[in-house]
Design a protein around this motif. Sequence first.
Motif, PDB file in Angstrom:
ATOM      1  N   MET A 138      11.860 -37.725  -1.519  1.00 14.49           N
ATOM      2  CA  MET A 138      13.092 -37.182  -1.615  1.00 14.49           C
ATOM      3  C   MET A 138      13.430 -35.543  -1.359  1.00 14.49           C
TER       4      MET A 138
ATOM      5  N   ARG B 196      11.899 -40.819   5.438  1.00 13.18           N
ATOM      6  CA  ARG B 196      13.100 -41.129   6.204  1.00 13.18           C
ATOM      7  C   ARG B 196      14.279 -40.882   5.164  1.00 13.18           C
ATOM      8  N   HIS B 197      14.095 -40.899   3.805  1.00 13.65           N
ATOM      9  CA  HIS B 197      15.361 -40.537   2.787  1.00 13.65           C
ATOM     10  C   HIS B 197      15.449 -39.196   2.472  1.00 13.65           C
TER      11      HIS B 197
ATOM     12  N   VAL C  34      16.007 -35.642   1.373  1.00 13.00           N
ATOM     13  CA  VAL C  34      17.149 -34.883   1.521  1.00 13.00           C
ATOM     14  C   VAL C  34      17.047 -33.431   1.729  1.00 13.00           C
TER      15      VAL C  34
ATOM     16  N   ALA D  59      23.973 -37.066  -1.583  1.00 10.33           N
ATOM     17  CA  ALA D  59      22.990 -37.831  -0.407  1.00 10.33           C
ATOM     18  C   ALA D  59      21.971 -38.639  -1.131  1.00 10.33           C
ATOM     19  N   ALA D  60      21.212 -37.792  -2.179  1.00 10.39           N
ATOM     20  CA  ALA D  60      20.011 -38.284  -2.899  1.00 10.39           C
ATOM     21  C   ALA D  60      20.340 -39.386  -3.566  1.00 10.39           C
TER      22      ALA D  60
ATOM     23  N   ALA E 276      20.766 -42.306  -1.537  1.00 10.97           N
ATOM     24  CA  ALA E 276      19.605 -42.927  -1.001  1.00 10.97           C
ATOM     25  C   ALA E 276      18.807 -43.638  -1.905  1.00 10.97           C
TER      26      ALA E 276
ATOM     27  N   ALA F  38      18.273 -39.550  -6.834  1.00 11.46           N
ATOM     28  CA  ALA F  38      18.035 -40.609  -6.381  1.00 11.46           C
ATOM     29  C   ALA F  38      17.272 -41.777  -7.309  1.00 11.46           C
TER      30      ALA F  38
END
Length: 381
Positions: free
Chosen positions: A117, A132-133, A135, A155-156, A159, A251
């Motif tokens: 993350m 790919r995730h 932030v 966004a996190a 995700a 996340a």
Amino acid sequence: MSSLNLDDFTDLIERPDGGVRRDAEARRERLTVPPGALGRLDDLGEWLAAAQSAVPVRPVTRPRVVLFAGDHGIAAQDVSARPAGTAARLVRAVLDGESPVAVLARRLDVPVRVVDMALDCPPEELPAEVVRHRVRRGSGRIDVEDALTPEEAEAAFLAGVAVADEEADSGTDLVVLGDVSVGGTTAAAVLVAALCGTDASVVTGRGGRPIDDLAWMRKCAAVRDALRRARPVLGDQLRLLATVGGADLAATTGFLLQCAVRKTPVILDGVVSAACALVAQRVAFRAPDWWLAGQRSGEPAQTKALDRLAIEPLLDHGVSVGEGTGALLALPLVQAAAALAAELPEVPEVSEAPEAPETPATKNGGDDAGTAQDAPSGTPS
């Protein structure tokens, strides 16, 4: 303007099936092993049955270790025994099978998933499925600045929700949750102190790799200063994560909530996952019913968080290495509870013996037989 409304989780999350749990308890009363003889394994089996809505409980056959990874800017204040920005080395050890959690996972045949993350390294240094995730690279120093922007925090969080959906859709039936971070225990301590209303010294521990007294005092000061920044935003959990959390913690919080939505049981590891669970509880009060605490890590903030969550750890072995290791050690206990609840036989029902049919002799109380014996033979003497 954000479209994310955390209040929706309150409506989406249901408790494990209480009726099924009562059925599981009733079945437990009928087993050949006396109630109470298996100790806490009985409770675990009944909890799993309720989570699965199944009696007898199904075996746990597709568990997965999920680790959220990130670097925390507060580590630059020498609050950790590890150098700031080196969490990527820990991730590499997991991926190469050289960390404690990787060794145990290999032995237990459990796949491990690492989700980057906010690692402070170029993304090309790690596999694409890991990064790919991501932030951002690293996070802000929470004693003087926010860990994330509001957009990054959202966004996190999303995700984490997406990872939970991916695991549920792939058939994962239980998650062992952990973290891979440098400075993460400091951020976790701030969250716990803020949500429990305690002072910095009460929640500040010495981390997975124990620090000396001087570093502990620096860590206390960092938690104290970050706590001042956290208190004004306590009413907004996403903003709290942006202010004093980090991308990996945001996340993890989203992941825990969505696992509860998807009815996927989770075993929590150490102080980071416990702190995120505490944040998630503030969002949706039913969510903790879907989680277990794998172990007691020795971090005071973890103890405080689990007390507030009313979750009793399964193990107390003093494992403080993090990375999901302690939670993974508890997995065989949960699997054993499921196996015993499902496979122990029930006490057979005892049916009443049928009455013997009446015969002419018994019907007359034996009088006819006696008369025949006593009658004269008719032969003269």
